[in-house]
Scaffold this active site. Structure first.
Site, PDB file in Angstrom:
ATOM      1  CG  MET A 101       5.190   5.121  -0.778  1.00 61.30           C
ATOM      2  SD  MET A 101       5.397   3.760  -1.969  1.00 61.30           S
ATOM      3  CE  MET A 101       4.930   2.359  -0.955  1.00 61.30           C
ATOM      4  N   GLY A 189      -1.552   2.985  -1.352  1.00 65.83           N
ATOM      5  CA  GLY A 189      -1.185   3.510  -0.045  1.00 65.83           C
ATOM      6  C   GLY A 189      -0.439   2.515   0.820  1.00 65.83           C
ATOM      7  CB  SER A 190       1.896   0.696   1.015  1.00 64.79           C
ATOM      8  OG  SER A 190       2.253   1.203  -0.255  1.00 64.79           O
ATOM      9  NE  ARG A 191       6.431   2.001   8.017  1.00 66.75           N
ATOM     10  CZ  ARG A 191       6.082   1.680   9.249  1.00 66.75           C
ATOM     11  NH1 ARG A 191       4.971   2.146   9.778  1.00 66.75           N
ATOM     12  NH2 ARG A 191       6.835   0.869   9.958  1.00 66.75           N
TER      13      ARG A 191
END
Length: 232
Positions: A101, A189-191
């Site tokens: 993301m 912001g990440s996954r």
């Protein structure tokens, strides 16, 4: 502007974003007082912050055995990996599908499939670029194990990114989730990683754009029911 057109551009905001948007708005007022051009920059950042915390309604497919994407973003990794040890799913590698993301994606996370949450495990860590493979091991993360009706389990892992500093998860062990139900959020912001059961092949490709709660990433078995969707 009609109501339908307005709803296309203006999405509801998750309550977790209220303090951030309020802070940006207050700073914007101060910037306008100092110098108008700074105020307009602040206004743009306030709108972006609101947009970041948007929480749109999704049409979640309800076919039996469908796994949907837990996040908006791009499929950044597909391949074998060992699930987080803290979930107790064993040492054998499973197929992992990672959805990255960016700061422009919706960051509300959704359950990839319905089932009982058997474990929730948070682990602090670093804040490397979430697109990197080693982020699964080194970064701050929060992992969930979801048990299906047939006894199989899947893992879904929230991973903090380069600028993310807070993982939110309001789901507890013993809770039952529906497919596409909101279970958490990661700021800035990440996954999300999903570990598929043994023998299940992903239905997405590297670089594919996913929509949380809607994009099918895998199919468990062939016992599909008549397709329908619910709005979540």
């Amino acid at each position: 502007m009609s109501v339908s057109m307005l709803s296309t551009f203006v999405k509801p905001m998750h309550r977790a974003g209220i303090p951030f948007v309020a802070g940006f708005a207050a700073a914007t007022l101060v910037l306008f007082w100092i110098w108008d051009p700074l105020g307009w920059i602040g206004l743009g950042l306030t709108v972006w912050c609101y947009y970041f915390f948007r929480d749109p309604v999704r049409a979640v497919p309800q076919n039996r055995g469908l796994l949907v994407s837990p996040a908006d973003g791009v499929v950044s990794l597909i391949g074998p990996a060992v699930p987080p040890a803290e979930l107790g799913l064993g040492p054998q590698p499973l197929t992992r599908v990672s959805v990255f993301m960016s700061v422009f994606n919706c960051h509300v996370n959704r359950a990839p499939i319905g089932g009982k949450v058997t474990a929730v495990a948070y682990r602090p860590g670093k804040f490397l670029n979430a697109a990197l493979d080693k982020a699964s091991e080194d970064n701050e993360r929060n992992a969930l194990a979801i048990e299906l009706d047939d006894g199989r389990k899947i893992a879904v892992v929230q991973i903090a990114g380069l600028v993310a500093r807070r993982i939110l998860c309001w789901t507890k062990p013993g809770q039952t989730l529906r497919t596409g139900e909101r279970f958490g959020l990661i700021r800035f912001g990440s996954r999300l990683d999903v570990y598929l059961p043994e023998g299940v092949a992903p239905q997405v490709a590297l670089g594919q754009t996913c929509v949380a709660g809607e994009t099918v990433i895998a199919v468990l078995g062939q016992d599909m029911l008549q397709r329908h969707a619910t709005m979540e």
